[in-house]
Design an enzyme around this catalytic site. Structure first.
Site, PDB file in Angstrom:
ATOM      1  N   SER A 243       0.831  -1.218   0.000  1.00  0.00           N
ATOM      2  CA  SER A 243       0.000   0.000   0.000  1.00  0.00           C
ATOM      3  C   SER A 243       0.860   1.259   0.000  1.00  0.00           C
ATOM      4  O   SER A 243       0.535   2.249  -0.671  1.00  0.00           O
ATOM      5  CB  SER A 243      -0.959   0.003   1.192  1.00  0.00           C
ATOM      6  OG  SER A 243      -0.284  -0.284   2.394  1.00  0.00           O
ATOM      7  N   HIS A 320       5.791 -12.911   7.237  1.00  0.00           N
ATOM      8  CA  HIS A 320       5.993 -11.503   6.866  1.00  0.00           C
ATOM      9  C   HIS A 320       7.225 -11.385   5.980  1.00  0.00           C
ATOM     10  O   HIS A 320       8.183 -12.146   6.125  1.00  0.00           O
ATOM     11  CB  HIS A 320       6.161 -10.620   8.111  1.00  0.00           C
ATOM     12  CG  HIS A 320       5.882  -9.185   7.820  1.00  0.00           C
ATOM     13  ND1 HIS A 320       6.846  -8.321   7.345  1.00  0.00           N
ATOM     14  CD2 HIS A 320       4.733  -8.473   7.901  1.00  0.00           C
ATOM     15  CE1 HIS A 320       6.303  -7.140   7.161  1.00  0.00           C
ATOM     16  NE2 HIS A 320       5.023  -7.190   7.483  1.00  0.00           N
ATOM     17  N   ARG A 329       2.427  -5.459  16.697  1.00  0.00           N
ATOM     18  CA  ARG A 329       1.032  -5.017  16.489  1.00  0.00           C
ATOM     19  C   ARG A 329       0.063  -6.150  16.833  1.00  0.00           C
ATOM     20  O   ARG A 329      -1.076  -5.914  17.223  1.00  0.00           O
ATOM     21  CB  ARG A 329       0.846  -4.550  15.032  1.00  0.00           C
ATOM     22  CG  ARG A 329       1.753  -3.398  14.642  1.00  0.00           C
ATOM     23  CD  ARG A 329       1.706  -3.112  13.157  1.00  0.00           C
ATOM     24  NE  ARG A 329       2.074  -4.270  12.341  1.00  0.00           N
ATOM     25  CZ  ARG A 329       1.957  -4.343  11.031  1.00  0.00           C
ATOM     26  NH1 ARG A 329       1.484  -3.303  10.352  1.00  0.00           N
ATOM     27  NH2 ARG A 329       2.325  -5.433  10.372  1.00  0.00           N
ATOM     28  N   ASP A 375      -2.494  -8.984  11.219  1.00  0.00           N
ATOM     29  CA  ASP A 375      -3.838  -9.407  10.804  1.00  0.00           C
ATOM     30  C   ASP A 375      -4.337 -10.652  11.532  1.00  0.00           C
ATOM     31  O   ASP A 375      -5.518 -10.986  11.450  1.00  0.00           O
ATOM     32  CB  ASP A 375      -3.848  -9.649   9.287  1.00  0.00           C
ATOM     33  CG  ASP A 375      -3.457  -8.404   8.529  1.00  0.00           C
ATOM     34  OD1 ASP A 375      -3.980  -7.331   8.878  1.00  0.00           O
ATOM     35  OD2 ASP A 375      -2.630  -8.480   7.606  1.00  0.00           O
ATOM     36  N   ARG A 401      -4.086   3.205   7.448  1.00  0.00           N
ATOM     37  CA  ARG A 401      -2.895   3.250   6.585  1.00  0.00           C
ATOM     38  C   ARG A 401      -2.775   4.576   5.838  1.00  0.00           C
ATOM     39  O   ARG A 401      -1.675   5.040   5.507  1.00  0.00           O
ATOM     40  CB  ARG A 401      -2.920   2.041   5.634  1.00  0.00           C
ATOM     41  CG  ARG A 401      -1.744   1.874   4.683  1.00  0.00           C
ATOM     42  CD  ARG A 401      -0.386   1.969   5.344  1.00  0.00           C
ATOM     43  NE  ARG A 401      -0.168   1.048   6.446  1.00  0.00           N
ATOM     44  CZ  ARG A 401       0.415  -0.144   6.363  1.00  0.00           C
ATOM     45  NH1 ARG A 401       0.874  -0.539   5.212  1.00  0.00           N
ATOM     46  NH2 ARG A 401       0.599  -0.910   7.428  1.00  0.00           N
ATOM     47  N   ARG A 421      11.332   5.123 -11.372  1.00  0.00           N
ATOM     48  CA  ARG A 421      11.409   4.452 -12.671  1.00  0.00           C
ATOM     49  C   ARG A 421      12.567   3.461 -12.673  1.00  0.00           C
ATOM     50  O   ARG A 421      13.634   3.733 -13.235  1.00  0.00           O
ATOM     51  CB  ARG A 421      11.576   5.530 -13.751  1.00  0.00           C
ATOM     52  CG  ARG A 421      11.395   5.223 -15.249  1.00  0.00           C
ATOM     53  CD  ARG A 421      10.920   3.884 -15.564  1.00  0.00           C
ATOM     54  NE  ARG A 421      10.722   3.716 -16.996  1.00  0.00           N
ATOM     55  CZ  ARG A 421      11.145   2.652 -17.665  1.00  0.00           C
ATOM     56  NH1 ARG A 421      11.804   1.690 -17.055  1.00  0.00           N
ATOM     57  NH2 ARG A 421      10.886   2.527 -18.950  1.00  0.00           N
TER      58      ARG A 421
HETATM   59  N1  HAX Z   1       1.582 -20.042   5.265  1.00  0.00           N
HETATM   60  C1  HAX Z   1       2.087 -20.937   4.376  1.00  0.00           C
HETATM   61  N2  HAX Z   1       3.173 -20.683   3.634  1.00  0.00           N
HETATM   62  C2  HAX Z   1       3.796 -19.521   3.835  1.00  0.00           C
HETATM   63  C3  HAX Z   1       3.367 -18.574   4.775  1.00  0.00           C
HETATM   64  C4  HAX Z   1       2.185 -18.881   5.489  1.00  0.00           C
HETATM   65  N3  HAX Z   1       1.663 -18.006   6.364  1.00  0.00           N
HETATM   66  N4  HAX Z   1       4.197 -17.511   4.750  1.00  0.00           N
HETATM   67  C5  HAX Z   1       5.128 -17.788   3.821  1.00  0.00           C
HETATM   68  N5  HAX Z   1       4.890 -18.989   3.270  1.00  0.00           N
HETATM   69  C6  HAX Z   1       5.603 -19.614   2.163  1.00  0.00           C
HETATM   70  C7  HAX Z   1       5.571 -18.716   0.953  1.00  0.00           C
HETATM   71  O1  HAX Z   1       4.327 -18.841   0.272  1.00  0.00           O
HETATM   72  C8  HAX Z   1       6.762 -19.205   0.174  1.00  0.00           C
HETATM   73  O2  HAX Z   1       6.404 -20.417  -0.432  1.00  0.00           O
HETATM   74  P1  HAX Z   1       6.918 -20.796  -1.923  1.00  0.00           P
HETATM   75  O3  HAX Z   1       8.410 -20.828  -1.818  1.00  0.00           O
HETATM   76  O4  HAX Z   1       6.307 -22.126  -2.168  1.00  0.00           O
HETATM   77  O5  HAX Z   1       6.435 -19.722  -2.821  1.00  0.00           O
HETATM   78  C9  HAX Z   1       7.758 -19.519   1.282  1.00  0.00           C
HETATM   79  O6  HAX Z   1       6.976 -19.725   2.475  1.00  0.00           O
HETATM   80  C10 HAX Z   1       8.759 -18.426   1.552  1.00  0.00           C
HETATM   81  O7  HAX Z   1       8.051 -17.225   1.802  1.00  0.00           O
HETATM   82  P2  HAX Z   1       8.663 -16.111   2.780  1.00  0.00           P
HETATM   83  O8  HAX Z   1       9.932 -15.627   2.177  1.00  0.00           O
HETATM   84  O9  HAX Z   1       8.697 -16.609   4.177  1.00  0.00           O
HETATM   85  O10 HAX Z   1       7.535 -15.003   2.743  1.00  0.00           O
HETATM   86  P3  HAX Z   1       7.293 -13.875   1.646  1.00  0.00           P
HETATM   87  O11 HAX Z   1       8.134 -12.691   1.991  1.00  0.00           O
HETATM   88  O12 HAX Z   1       7.436 -14.410   0.264  1.00  0.00           O
HETATM   89  O13 HAX Z   1       5.758 -13.553   1.867  1.00  0.00           O
HETATM   90  C11 HAX Z   1       3.796 -13.079   3.092  1.00  0.00           C
HETATM   91  C12 HAX Z   1       5.308 -12.819   2.983  1.00  0.00           C
HETATM   92  C13 HAX Z   1       3.253 -12.169   4.157  1.00  0.00           C
HETATM   93  C14 HAX Z   1       3.149 -12.735   1.756  1.00  0.00           C
HETATM   94  C15 HAX Z   1       3.575 -14.556   3.461  1.00  0.00           C
HETATM   95  O14 HAX Z   1       4.144 -14.819   4.717  1.00  0.00           O
HETATM   96  C16 HAX Z   1       2.103 -14.946   3.471  1.00  0.00           C
HETATM   97  O15 HAX Z   1       1.570 -15.272   2.423  1.00  0.00           O
HETATM   98  N6  HAX Z   1       1.425 -14.891   4.667  1.00  0.00           N
HETATM   99  C17 HAX Z   1       0.011 -15.173   4.747  1.00  0.00           C
HETATM  100  C18 HAX Z   1      -0.804 -13.977   4.263  1.00  0.00           C
HETATM  101  C19 HAX Z   1      -0.720 -12.846   5.243  1.00  0.00           C
HETATM  102  O16 HAX Z   1      -0.890 -13.015   6.445  1.00  0.00           O
HETATM  103  N7  HAX Z   1      -0.486 -11.630   4.739  1.00  0.00           N
HETATM  104  C20 HAX Z   1      -0.411 -10.434   5.570  1.00  0.00           C
HETATM  105  C21 HAX Z   1       1.001  -9.970   5.797  1.00  0.00           C
HETATM  106  C22 HAX Z   1       1.085  -8.724   6.645  1.00  0.00           C
HETATM  107  C23 HAX Z   1       0.488  -7.572   5.921  1.00  0.00           C
HETATM  108  O17 HAX Z   1       0.941  -7.077   4.912  1.00  0.00           O
HETATM  109  N8  HAX Z   1      -0.617  -7.124   6.412  1.00  0.00           N
HETATM  110  O18 HAX Z   1      -1.285  -6.181   5.757  1.00  0.00           O
END
Ligand code: HAX
Length: 445
Positions: A243, A320, A329, A375, A401, A421
């Protein structure tokens, strides 16, 4: 005209920071700050230092710091309503904008100022009323913000040939007007979508968050306290999150605050970002439905998590991109629930998950942060107060936010930051690059 003390302070601070920054760039512009490897380029640029963001900084271990203060310090130090327990989000906006905790009087000035600026043009309500009620509340929110763009002082003045030295000033005015209006817009969306268009007029004696809670129609006075805390803790998470980055990128084209913010809200509406607060609670309620109990055993919860992972989905509310510890939080919301004696089966499940999910995620061997994020907790508390419409939750996040991303947009204008860019490359380019690097390496060996 009565002088605006916040604007005066912002201008003074911005001049100092801007002069120092210009000198720094002139003298040290070619210093290397960071490098990016191929994996980072493909993998979403994790942790590559590549943008300026004044209002907050995220430490992977300690969590977010707003101008150097963590969430727990802010809960103590920011001004509150008389006899209040929770910080005023308007005071956090002041802190983010001018790097000073406001006095009680200054915070009150800002509360009054936003109340004065909160009148919403009638056409915005008409635009919202024309949307089908099943339009997601985040889409409604983004549409309403865009619909207000005809009010942009920046866009009007830019069209009239505004000097670029004035960009900060017009953006500040747009920011103040937008922030003043967002709670009313969000509450309008909530009441039209879920309460039969039965709208509640603002209470001009209340603070920004208190009035928002009032317009949502949740009567418990503790809900006002929750909203003050909620709107404070979600306000900013440095610049690289979806965001913030979207607002910043669109703002860098000189789109005004309305267009930039609606882009930021569209990014927040993604399930990997802000929409996770909706996903968490629907995921938990689905588990309760499937198991037929609100008090599942640890084994049942484990099985549910296993099934989620096995079906190629993520456990929402966990993980995260930057944090490597439980999100403060999350912890402060847990603390709030404990302090206010909030008890429910859903909250127990949130805490049960906090025990069970991290070791399971860790054992996958790939999740870099197995801990809960912001969350994971919020929905269960909202349900406790009767705000049960899960697909509205991200709008609450969005109202908060906006404080951070708009304060930052003001800074981008004040510092004269340019068009963002970066250079993109194709997969062919990457393969050729890797081949060339390997060939050079093997020659050297
Ligand atoms: N459940 C299952 N698998 C997860 C996971 C979770 N909660 N968090 C990470 N992973 C997986 C990823 O999908 C990734 O898998 P692949 O290699 O198969 O693609 C692997 O673990 C490595 O990911 P990472 O490096 O630990 O995490 P990223 O930086 O790529 O992603 C995310 C961060 C927040 C997107 C991720 O942890 C996630 O999808 N969490 C669940 C959704 C969520 O709670 N989002 C909110 C985040 C906070 C926020 O922005 N709030 O607004």
């Amino acid at each position: 005209m009565v002088q605006d003390p916040l604007k005066v302070k912002f201008f003074e601070k911005a001049q100092i920071v801007s002069e120092k920054l210009n000198k720094l760039v002139k003298e040290n512009g070619d210093l290397k700050v960071d490098e990016i490897n191929l994996g980072q380029l493909v993998g979403g640029m994790r942790s590559v230092k590549s943008m300026l963001w004044e209002t907050s900084e995220l430490d992977p271990e300690l969590g977010i710091k707003f101008r150097g203060y963590d969430i727990f310090q802010l809960r103590e130090l920011l001004p509150k309503v008389p006899n209040g327990t929770e910080p005023l989000p308007e005071a956090l906006f002041w802190l983010m904008l001018v790097d000073e905790i406001p006095t009680q009087e200054e915070a009150q000035w800002l509360t009054d100022q936003w109340m004065r600026r909160s009148v919403i043009p009638d056409h915005v309500f008409k635009v919202l009323d024309s949307l089908p009620k099943n339009t997601h509340p985040m889409s409604q929110f983004s549409i309403a913000i865009t619909a207000m763009q005809n009010q942009s002082i920046f866009a009007r003045r830019h069209g009239e040939g505004m000097n670029k030295n004035e960009y900060w000033n017009a953006t500040y005015e747009d920011t103040m007007n937008l922030l003043a209006r967002l709670p009313r817009i969000a509450a309008y969306i909530y009441r039209r979508t879920f309460h039969n268009d039965n709208h509640i007029n603002p209470d001009i004696t209340l603070d920004w968050a208190g009035n928002f809670a009032h317009m949502l129609g949740v009567p418990d006075p503790d809900f006002k306290r929750l909203m003050r805390l909620y709107l404070t803790i979600h306000a900013d998470h440095e610049g690289g999150n979806g965001s913030a980055h979207a607002t910043h990128l669109v703002g860098s084209t000189l789109s005004d605050a309305y267009l930039s913010l609606s882009s930021g809200m569209n990014a927040l509406a993604g399930p990997l970002h802000g929409l996770a607060n909706q996903e968490v609670i629907t995921w938990i309620i689905k588990m309760v439905d499937i198991l037929g109990t609100e008090t599942p055993s640890d084994e049942q919860v484990e099985e549910y998590i296993k099934a989620t992972l096995a079906s190629g989905r993520v456990v929402p509310g966990y993980g995260h991109a930057v944090l490597r510890k439980p999100d403060p939080r999350f912890l402060v919301q847990k603390q709030f629930a404990e302090e206010y004696g909030i008890k429910s089966n859903l909250i127990n499940i949130v805490w049960q998950l906090f025990r069970i999910a991290p070791p399971m995620l860790e054992s996958t061997g790939k999740v870099k942060n197995p801990w809960p994020n912001v969350d994971a907790h919020s929905g269960a508390i909202l349900v406790h107060y009767g705000l049960t419409e899960h697909n509205f939750y991200t709008v609450l996040f969005g109202v908060s936010r906006s404080l951070g991303v708009l304060a930052s947009l003001c800074w981008s204008r004040a510092l004269g930051l340019g068009l963002e860019r970066p250079k993109s490359v194709s997969t062919n380019w990457l393969h050729a690059f890797a081949e060339k690097q390997l060939a050079t390496k093997s020659k050297a060996n």
